[in-house]
Design a protein around this motif. Structure first.
Motif, mmCIF file in Angstrom:
data_model
loop_
_atom_site.group_PDB
_atom_site.id
_atom_site.type_symbol
_atom_site.label_atom_id
_atom_site.label_comp_id
_atom_site.label_asym_id
_atom_site.label_seq_id
_atom_site.Cartn_x
_atom_site.Cartn_y
_atom_site.Cartn_z
ATOM 1 N N GLY A 89 10.799 6.996 -7.618
ATOM 2 C CA GLY A 89 11.980 6.220 -7.039
ATOM 3 C C GLY A 89 11.551 4.789 -7.108
ATOM 4 N N VAL A 90 10.155 4.413 -7.651
ATOM 5 C CA VAL A 90 9.882 3.102 -7.754
ATOM 6 C C VAL A 90 10.204 2.288 -9.147
ATOM 7 C CG1 VAL A 90 7.661 1.674 -7.603
ATOM 8 C CG2 VAL A 90 8.122 3.457 -6.054
ATOM 9 N N SER A 91 10.689 1.145 -8.914
ATOM 10 C CA SER A 91 10.898 0.324 -10.251
ATOM 11 C C SER A 91 9.674 0.224 -11.052
ATOM 12 C CB SER A 91 11.425 -0.929 -9.959
ATOM 13 O OG SER A 91 10.323 -1.728 -9.620
ATOM 14 N N VAL A 92 9.686 0.065 -12.563
ATOM 15 C CA VAL A 92 8.935 -0.051 -13.462
ATOM 16 C C VAL A 92 8.109 -1.392 -13.154
ATOM 17 C CG1 VAL A 92 8.197 -0.449 -15.734
ATOM 18 C CG2 VAL A 92 9.973 1.372 -15.434
ATOM 19 N N GLY A 93 9.045 -2.248 -12.671
ATOM 20 C CA GLY A 93 8.367 -3.680 -12.230
ATOM 21 C C GLY A 93 7.117 -3.413 -11.365
ATOM 22 N N SER A 94 7.664 -2.709 -10.365
ATOM 23 C CA SER A 94 6.591 -2.547 -9.441
ATOM 24 C C SER A 94 5.592 -1.850 -9.621
ATOM 25 C CB SER A 94 7.540 -1.651 -8.063
ATOM 26 O OG SER A 94 6.686 -1.737 -6.838
ATOM 27 N N LEU A 95 5.743 -0.931 -10.379
ATOM 28 C CA LEU A 95 4.346 -0.240 -10.981
ATOM 29 C C LEU A 95 3.750 -1.228 -11.759
ATOM 30 C CD1 LEU A 95 4.238 3.259 -12.735
ATOM 31 C CD2 LEU A 95 3.166 1.467 -13.728
ATOM 32 N N TYR A 96 4.323 -2.089 -12.661
ATOM 33 C CA TYR A 96 3.134 -2.923 -13.426
ATOM 34 C C TYR A 96 2.696 -3.843 -12.445
ATOM 35 C CZ TYR A 96 4.119 -1.129 -18.096
ATOM 36 O OH TYR A 96 4.296 -0.457 -19.174
ATOM 37 N N HIS A 97 3.324 -4.397 -11.426
ATOM 38 C CA HIS A 97 2.847 -5.275 -10.537
ATOM 39 C C HIS A 97 1.418 -4.868 -9.660
ATOM 40 C CE1 HIS A 97 2.642 -8.001 -7.333
ATOM 41 N NE2 HIS A 97 2.562 -7.038 -6.359
ATOM 42 N N HIS A 98 1.583 -3.541 -9.278
ATOM 43 C CA HIS A 98 0.485 -2.845 -8.824
ATOM 44 C C HIS A 98 -0.842 -2.247 -9.657
ATOM 45 C CE1 HIS A 98 2.194 -3.321 -4.448
ATOM 46 N NE2 HIS A 98 3.061 -2.721 -4.904
ATOM 47 N N PHE A 99 -0.177 -2.090 -10.886
ATOM 48 C CA PHE A 99 -1.146 -1.374 -11.611
ATOM 49 C C PHE A 99 -1.461 -1.799 -12.932
ATOM 50 C CE2 PHE A 99 0.207 2.117 -8.730
ATOM 51 C CZ PHE A 99 -0.851 2.485 -8.079
ATOM 52 N N GLY A 100 -0.778 -2.935 -13.173
ATOM 53 C CA GLY A 100 -1.072 -3.832 -14.611
ATOM 54 C C GLY A 100 -0.152 -2.807 -15.655
ATOM 55 N N SER A 101 -0.195 -1.637 -15.775
ATOM 56 C CA SER A 101 0.548 -0.661 -16.750
ATOM 57 C C SER A 101 0.345 0.695 -16.341
ATOM 58 C CB SER A 101 -0.685 -0.943 -18.080
ATOM 59 O OG SER A 101 -1.839 -0.312 -17.778
ATOM 60 N N PHE A 102 0.991 1.427 -17.117
ATOM 61 C CA PHE A 102 0.983 2.808 -17.000
ATOM 62 C C PHE A 102 -0.336 3.460 -16.931
ATOM 63 C CE2 PHE A 102 1.881 7.449 -18.005
ATOM 64 C CZ PHE A 102 2.225 7.901 -16.805
ATOM 65 N N ASP A 103 -1.228 2.916 -18.010
ATOM 66 C CA ASP A 103 -2.493 3.368 -18.093
ATOM 67 C C ASP A 103 -3.294 3.091 -16.920
ATOM 68 O OD1 ASP A 103 -1.934 4.302 -20.495
ATOM 69 O OD2 ASP A 103 -2.960 2.760 -21.755
ATOM 70 N N GLY A 104 -3.088 1.997 -16.206
ATOM 71 C CA GLY A 104 -3.762 1.497 -15.170
ATOM 72 C C GLY A 104 -3.493 2.146 -13.946
ATOM 73 N N LEU A 105 -2.299 2.765 -13.835
ATOM 74 C CA LEU A 105 -2.013 3.923 -12.887
ATOM 75 C C LEU A 105 -2.745 5.282 -13.166
ATOM 76 C CD1 LEU A 105 -0.273 4.983 -10.504
ATOM 77 C CD2 LEU A 105 1.655 5.631 -12.429
ATOM 78 N N ALA A 106 -2.629 5.613 -14.409
ATOM 79 C CA ALA A 106 -3.434 6.803 -14.780
ATOM 80 C C ALA A 106 -4.835 6.911 -14.553
ATOM 81 C CB ALA A 106 -3.262 7.270 -16.124
ATOM 82 N N ALA A 107 -5.659 5.558 -14.933
ATOM 83 C CA ALA A 107 -6.803 5.350 -14.615
ATOM 84 C C ALA A 107 -7.159 5.593 -13.027
ATOM 85 C CB ALA A 107 -7.351 4.050 -15.137
ATOM 86 N N GLN A 126 0.640 -1.332 -0.084
ATOM 87 C CA GLN A 126 -0.064 -0.034 0.040
ATOM 88 C C GLN A 126 0.934 1.063 0.049
ATOM 89 O OE1 GLN A 126 -3.374 0.102 -0.289
ATOM 90 N NE2 GLN A 126 -2.816 2.236 -0.774
ATOM 91 N N HIS A 127 2.039 1.166 0.549
ATOM 92 C CA HIS A 127 2.700 2.296 0.759
ATOM 93 C C HIS A 127 3.471 2.492 -0.629
ATOM 94 C CE1 HIS A 127 6.171 5.203 2.011
ATOM 95 N NE2 HIS A 127 6.784 4.446 1.275
ATOM 96 N N THR A 128 3.616 1.612 -1.509
ATOM 97 C CA THR A 128 4.396 1.654 -2.692
ATOM 98 C C THR A 128 3.178 2.248 -3.763
ATOM 99 O OG1 THR A 128 6.003 -0.271 -2.381
ATOM 100 C CG2 THR A 128 5.429 0.396 -4.942
ATOM 101 N N VAL A 129 1.870 1.820 -3.658
ATOM 102 C CA VAL A 129 0.903 2.353 -4.386
ATOM 103 C C VAL A 129 0.522 3.922 -3.901
ATOM 104 C CG1 VAL A 129 -1.761 2.345 -4.494
ATOM 105 C CG2 VAL A 129 -0.419 0.014 -4.605
ATOM 106 N N ASP A 130 0.560 4.149 -2.829
ATOM 107 C CA ASP A 130 0.466 5.491 -2.317
ATOM 108 C C ASP A 130 1.734 6.524 -3.136
ATOM 109 O OD1 ASP A 130 -1.857 4.849 -1.122
ATOM 110 O OD2 ASP A 130 -1.043 4.732 0.838
ATOM 111 N N ARG A 131 2.740 5.962 -2.777
ATOM 112 C CA ARG A 131 4.031 6.662 -3.367
ATOM 113 C C ARG A 131 3.818 6.902 -4.727
ATOM 114 N NH1 ARG A 131 10.206 4.326 -1.866
ATOM 115 N NH2 ARG A 131 11.300 5.903 -3.162
ATOM 116 N N LEU A 132 3.459 6.035 -5.570
ATOM 117 C CA LEU A 132 3.289 5.971 -7.127
ATOM 118 C C LEU A 132 2.184 6.946 -7.169
ATOM 119 C CD1 LEU A 132 3.776 2.399 -8.074
ATOM 120 C CD2 LEU A 132 5.128 4.217 -9.108
ATOM 121 N N LEU A 133 1.019 6.953 -6.936
ATOM 122 C CA LEU A 133 -0.057 7.796 -6.887
ATOM 123 C C LEU A 133 0.363 9.362 -6.587
ATOM 124 C CD1 LEU A 133 -3.121 5.692 -5.794
ATOM 125 C CD2 LEU A 133 -2.704 6.335 -8.164
ATOM 126 N N ARG A 134 1.034 9.367 -5.464
ATOM 127 C CA ARG A 134 1.579 10.755 -5.103
ATOM 128 C C ARG A 134 2.603 11.427 -6.193
ATOM 129 N NH1 ARG A 134 2.474 9.549 -0.431
ATOM 130 N NH2 ARG A 134 4.638 9.084 -0.606
#
Length: 212
Positions: A51-69, A19-27
């Motif tokens: 400062g989070v890896s691309v792999g971690s972003l994809y792990h939590h959101f599936g894609s950059f579009d998933g993060l944006a959504a 959850q900390h990683t998710v919040d960090r990416l969204l922030r």
């Protein structure tokens, strides 16, 4: 390590880290959008800011579009929560419409980045793949607003319109006003719109003529 241990559910500590990683990416995504705008909102920029890896972003959101959504959903939920709070004290349909319109405009003025994310995202293309998630995210708030408006509109004899048409009459001018303001249209005053639009939108809805 046994198979049972390998497939055991993640513990509280791991969940908190996730959850900390998710919040960090969204922030970080929000800050990039705020500072660089839609054009600068890119995967490399968010990765650098978080400062989070691309792999971690994809792990939590599936894609950059998933993060944006997800960022869009959070901003939209903040707006709908503010609108729900704004209309709740209203005792009449007109008061509710006034509170909704002025609340939307004033929330946008106080949350420019969130408003930009909401109004620019539908044209960015990435929401199409996440329509179900976006709809599910807004459904409870929208249902609460409709439940509030329904009895008041009926009690005041508001012209019967399909919900989609009523939404266009109420929200169309509001979203257009916010879009003009976000675009920096010269001479356009959002505070003035908040003062004048509610009455004009109410008149556009009309009322059912009284019976004989």
């Amino acid at each position: 390590m046994t198979e049972r241990a390998r497939t055991a559910p993640a513990g509280p500590a791991k969940q908190r880290r996730g959850q900390h990683t998710v919040d960090r990416l969204l922030r970080a995504a929000f800050e990039v959008y705020r500072d660089a705008g839609p054009q600068g909102f890119t995967l490399p920029a968010v990765i650098e800011a978080s400062g989070v890896s691309v792999g971690s972003l994809y792990h939590h959101f599936g894609s950059f579009d998933g993060l944006a959504a997800t960022l869009f959903i959070r901003c939209k939920d903040d707006l709908l929560a503010a609108l729900t709070d704004a209309v709740r004290p209203a005792t009449s349909a007109k008061g509710a419409v006034t509170a909704l319109v002025s609340g939307y405009l004033r929330w946008s003025a106080a949350h420019r980045t969130e408003a930009l994310i909401i109004h620019a995202s539908p044209y960015a293309g990435y929401l199409r793949a996440h329509t179900e998630r976006v709809d599910a995210g807004r459904a409870p708030r929208v249902a609460e607003l409709l439940e509030f408006f329904g009895p008041r509109l009926a009690a005041e004899g508001l012209r019967p319109l399909p919900p989609a048409q009523a939404e266009m009459l109420i929200m169309g001018p509001v979203t257009f006003a916010v879009t003009r303001w976000l675009a920096g249209t010269e001479g356009f005053d959002l505070e003035e719109a908040a003062r004048t639009l509610p009455d004009r939108i109410w008149l556009s809805l009309g009322t059912v003529p009284a019976g004989p």
